[in-house]
Write a protein that holds these residues in place. Structure first.
Motif, PDB file in Angstrom:
ATOM      1  N   LEU A  61      42.230  32.535  51.041  1.00 17.50           N
ATOM      2  CA  LEU A  61      41.437  31.931  49.967  1.00 17.50           C
ATOM      3  C   LEU A  61      40.475  30.857  50.463  1.00 17.50           C
ATOM      4  O   LEU A  61      39.538  30.493  49.745  1.00 17.50           O
ATOM      5  N   SER A  62      40.681  30.341  51.651  1.00 17.85           N
ATOM      6  CA  SER A  62      39.768  29.332  52.183  1.00 17.85           C
ATOM      7  C   SER A  62      38.489  29.951  52.732  1.00 17.85           C
ATOM      8  O   SER A  62      37.519  29.235  53.022  1.00 17.85           O
ATOM      9  N   GLU A  63      38.469  31.264  52.853  1.00 23.08           N
ATOM     10  CA  GLU A  63      37.298  31.975  53.389  1.00 23.08           C
ATOM     11  C   GLU A  63      36.603  32.719  52.253  1.00 23.08           C
ATOM     12  O   GLU A  63      37.069  33.765  51.806  1.00 23.08           O
ATOM     13  N   ILE A  64      35.475  32.209  51.789  1.00 23.96           N
ATOM     14  CA  ILE A  64      34.804  32.800  50.634  1.00 23.96           C
ATOM     15  C   ILE A  64      34.338  34.220  50.921  1.00 23.96           C
ATOM     16  O   ILE A  64      34.297  35.066  50.012  1.00 23.96           O
ATOM     17  N   GLU A  65      34.032  34.529  52.179  1.00 26.90           N
ATOM     18  CA  GLU A  65      33.620  35.894  52.518  1.00 26.90           C
ATOM     19  C   GLU A  65      34.762  36.875  52.287  1.00 26.90           C
ATOM     20  O   GLU A  65      34.535  37.997  51.808  1.00 26.90           O
ATOM     21  N   GLU A  66      35.979  36.467  52.613  1.00 26.79           N
ATOM     22  CA  GLU A  66      37.141  37.331  52.378  1.00 26.79           C
ATOM     23  C   GLU A  66      37.397  37.489  50.880  1.00 26.79           C
ATOM     24  O   GLU A  66      37.754  38.571  50.410  1.00 26.79           O
ATOM     25  N   VAL A  67      37.218  36.407  50.137  1.00 27.10           N
ATOM     26  CA  VAL A  67      37.399  36.478  48.686  1.00 27.10           C
ATOM     27  C   VAL A  67      36.438  37.484  48.089  1.00 27.10           C
ATOM     28  O   VAL A  67      36.833  38.367  47.311  1.00 27.10           O
ATOM     29  N   ALA A  69      34.872  39.933  49.568  1.00 24.72           N
ATOM     30  CA  ALA A  69      35.131  41.294  50.058  1.00 24.72           C
ATOM     31  C   ALA A  69      36.253  41.946  49.260  1.00 24.72           C
ATOM     32  O   ALA A  69      36.172  43.127  48.886  1.00 24.72           O
ATOM     33  N   VAL A  70      37.314  41.197  48.985  1.00 24.01           N
ATOM     34  CA  VAL A  70      38.423  41.732  48.185  1.00 24.01           C
ATOM     35  C   VAL A  70      37.959  42.035  46.770  1.00 24.01           C
ATOM     36  O   VAL A  70      38.260  43.090  46.206  1.00 24.01           O
ATOM     37  N   VAL A  71      37.202  41.120  46.173  1.00 20.71           N
ATOM     38  CA  VAL A  71      36.704  41.336  44.811  1.00 20.71           C
ATOM     39  C   VAL A  71      35.789  42.553  44.761  1.00 20.71           C
ATOM     40  O   VAL A  71      35.886  43.380  43.843  1.00 20.71           O
ATOM     41  N   ASP A  72      34.898  42.682  45.748  1.00 20.20           N
ATOM     42  CA  ASP A  72      34.000  43.845  45.790  1.00 20.20           C
ATOM     43  C   ASP A  72      34.795  45.141  45.810  1.00 20.20           C
ATOM     44  O   ASP A  72      34.460  46.102  45.097  1.00 20.20           O
ATOM     45  N   SER A  73      35.854  45.176  46.611  1.00 18.52           N
ATOM     46  CA  SER A  73      36.681  46.379  46.718  1.00 18.52           C
ATOM     47  C   SER A  73      37.381  46.686  45.400  1.00 18.52           C
ATOM     48  O   SER A  73      37.426  47.840  44.960  1.00 18.52           O
ATOM     49  N   LEU A  74      37.916  45.653  44.749  1.00 16.90           N
ATOM     50  CA  LEU A  74      38.607  45.864  43.478  1.00 16.90           C
ATOM     51  C   LEU A  74      37.648  46.325  42.391  1.00 16.90           C
ATOM     52  O   LEU A  74      37.963  47.228  41.604  1.00 16.90           O
ATOM     53  N   LEU A  75      36.482  45.712  42.327  1.00 16.32           N
ATOM     54  CA  LEU A  75      35.506  46.079  41.299  1.00 16.32           C
ATOM     55  C   LEU A  75      34.984  47.503  41.499  1.00 16.32           C
ATOM     56  O   LEU A  75      34.744  48.231  40.525  1.00 16.32           O
ATOM     57  N   LYS A  76      34.845  47.899  42.741  1.00 18.74           N
ATOM     58  CA  LYS A  76      34.391  49.256  43.044  1.00 18.74           C
ATOM     59  C   LYS A  76      35.367  50.289  42.500  1.00 18.74           C
ATOM     60  O   LYS A  76      34.984  51.402  42.121  1.00 18.74           O
ATOM     61  N   ASP A  77      36.650  49.880  42.416  1.00 15.61           N
ATOM     62  CA  ASP A  77      37.703  50.787  41.949  1.00 15.61           C
ATOM     63  C   ASP A  77      38.097  50.523  40.496  1.00 15.61           C
ATOM     64  O   ASP A  77      39.137  50.989  40.044  1.00 15.61           O
ATOM     65  N   GLY A  78      37.281  49.732  39.780  1.00 14.92           N
ATOM     66  CA  GLY A  78      37.536  49.522  38.359  1.00 14.92           C
ATOM     67  C   GLY A  78      38.059  48.156  37.964  1.00 14.92           C
ATOM     68  O   GLY A  78      38.323  47.902  36.789  1.00 14.92           O
TER      69      GLY A  78
END
Length: 256
Positions: A61-67, A69-78
């Motif tokens: 959570l301290s790395e905004i790029e990782e945050v 990236a995870v959100v992008d992946s989740l949103l891509k899948d709904g």
């Protein structure tokens, strides 16, 4: 009781151990597809072995790029239906000795980046007119815990954000609640007891016994007891519970 959440999708943060792990397991047992996230993906993979509806994710959570990236992946899948905001606490220390750099560092990961992630995931919930956002804080937001000034302060900001958001999205079928653990027997509590023992030059068993003595229930809570309350709040049955702070502390908080 059928909680009516089988088939829902959840992200649980801080899921490598302790409360996050217990919550992820509890949701998975109800048929929820759980994206279990933490800095150590391998630790999640170890406890989730054989659980087809648990998907380990690497997330610091301290790395905004990782945050993002995870959100992008989740949103891509709904997107997701349930968000459980949970994370490790900052180190012990007093308010008068906490430095500006520490406040900024831990607020970024425990506050700003967390709020950013939720804001990005929220629109999919609104589209479905259903969502659950549950933030794990601490009993320190109601009764500040000595020598945990960073935690008391930053987690209180999470409470303010949660209450504000709850009022904004209630009409969209989305609930937003805060759950406050007392002394739940996790590795984090063992670490805090060990730190207190070192600070006071006391045996750690004596520290733990003294701590248990302040709890009306006379014991530390079990992670499963905590996790099952969170799972209920994530359920269809809890649709009229929002903007609330729920204590799971064995009666420790002294105020009404």
């Amino acid at each position: 009781m059928d909680l009516e959440i089988s088939g829902k999708r959840a992200i649980v943060l801080g899921a490598s151990r302790g409360l996050g792990m217990a919550i992820a397991q509890s949701l998975a047992s109800e048929g929820v597809t759980v994206f279990a996230a933490a800095r150590s993906r391998d630790k999640i993979a170890a406890w989730a072995e054989g659980m087809d509806n648990v998907h380990p994710l690497q997330l610091d959570l301290s790395e905004i790029e990782e945050v993002d990236a995870v959100v992008d992946s989740l949103l891509k899948d709904g997107g997701v239906d349930i968000i459980v905001n949970n994370g490790g606490g900052p180190p012990p220390g007093t308010a008068q000795t906490a430095e500006r750099s520490a406040w900024l560092t831990f607020f970024e990961s425990m506050g700003a980046n967390l709020f950013h992630m939720n804001t990005r995931l929220l629109p999919k919930m609104k589209e479905r007119s259903w969502g659950r956002i549950i933030s794990i804080t601490s009993s320190g937001v109601e009764q500040p815990i000595p020598n945990l000034a960073l935690s008391n302060g930053i987690r209180s900001a999470v409470v303010g954000w949660s209450k504000s958001l709850a009022n904004e999205v209630a009409a969209d079928g989305i609930t937003v609640n805060v759950v406050m653990p007392g002394r739940i027997h996790t590795q984090r509590v063992d670490e805090l007891d060990a730190a207190a023992a070192k600070r006071t030059d006391t045996d750690v068993k004596e520290v733990a016994a003294k701590s248990r003595g302040t709890i009306p229930a006379g014991r530390y809570g079990k992670p499963e007891e905590f996790a099952d309350v969170v799972t209920f709040l994530a359920s269809e049955r809890a649709g009229y519970v929002t903007g609330s702070k729920i204590r799971i502390d064995g009666g420790s908080i002294k105020s009404i």
